[in-house]
Design a protein around this motif. Structure first.
Motif, PDB file in Angstrom:
ATOM      1  N   THR A  21      -4.995   4.586  -3.783  1.00  0.00           N
ATOM      2  CA  THR A  21      -5.526   5.825  -3.332  1.00  0.00           C
ATOM      3  C   THR A  21      -7.072   6.191  -3.091  1.00  0.00           C
ATOM      4  O   THR A  21      -7.405   7.114  -2.413  1.00  0.00           O
ATOM      5  CB  THR A  21      -4.693   7.295  -3.779  1.00  0.00           C
ATOM      6  OG1 THR A  21      -5.267   7.310  -4.955  1.00  0.00           O
ATOM      7  CG2 THR A  21      -3.438   6.997  -3.719  1.00  0.00           C
ATOM      8  N   SER A  22      -7.988   5.366  -3.779  1.00  0.00           N
ATOM      9  CA  SER A  22      -9.223   5.553  -3.883  1.00  0.00           C
ATOM     10  C   SER A  22     -10.057   4.343  -3.824  1.00  0.00           C
ATOM     11  O   SER A  22      -9.396   3.080  -3.927  1.00  0.00           O
ATOM     12  CB  SER A  22      -9.628   6.460  -5.300  1.00  0.00           C
ATOM     13  OG  SER A  22      -9.424   5.488  -6.205  1.00  0.00           O
ATOM     14  N   GLN A  46      -7.094  -0.121   1.777  1.00  0.00           N
ATOM     15  CA  GLN A  46      -6.793   0.992   1.203  1.00  0.00           C
ATOM     16  C   GLN A  46      -5.803   1.756   1.959  1.00  0.00           C
ATOM     17  O   GLN A  46      -4.826   2.259   1.374  1.00  0.00           O
ATOM     18  CB  GLN A  46      -7.990   1.719   0.806  1.00  0.00           C
ATOM     19  CG  GLN A  46      -7.623   2.833  -0.245  1.00  0.00           C
ATOM     20  CD  GLN A  46      -8.789   3.752  -0.361  1.00  0.00           C
ATOM     21  OE1 GLN A  46     -10.032   3.376  -0.596  1.00  0.00           O
ATOM     22  NE2 GLN A  46      -8.627   5.101  -0.532  1.00  0.00           N
TER      23      GLN A  46
END
Length: 77
Positions: A21-22, A46
């Protein structure tokens, strides 16, 4: 691992990974996969969770999956 997916691969294969998520997650997953001998390229997205791995020698997909899971991510396919 999906039925019919070879356990050992040479060339390109893809993993679908949940939990990236990052940018830090993306770097962590990429580093784990790049740690395997024979891995030439890791292309990771991502947003989709799709990670493409290219190798120059046989790599065990099960070992790569286990390393990703140990790093805290879920391999969906």
């Amino acid at each position: 691992m999906m039925s019919g997916t070879p356990r050992v691969f040479v060339g390109a294969t893809a993993f679908l990974i949940a939990g990236m998520t990052s940018p830090t997650d993306l770097r962590a997953v990429t580093a784990v996969i790049n740690g395997f001998p024979g891995v030439q390229v890791v292309a990771a997205d991502q947003l989709t969770g799709l990670v493409t791995v290219t190798t120059e020698q046989p790599v065990n997909r099960t070992d790569v999956t286990a390393a990703i899971v140990q790093a805290g991510y879920t391999v969906l396919a």
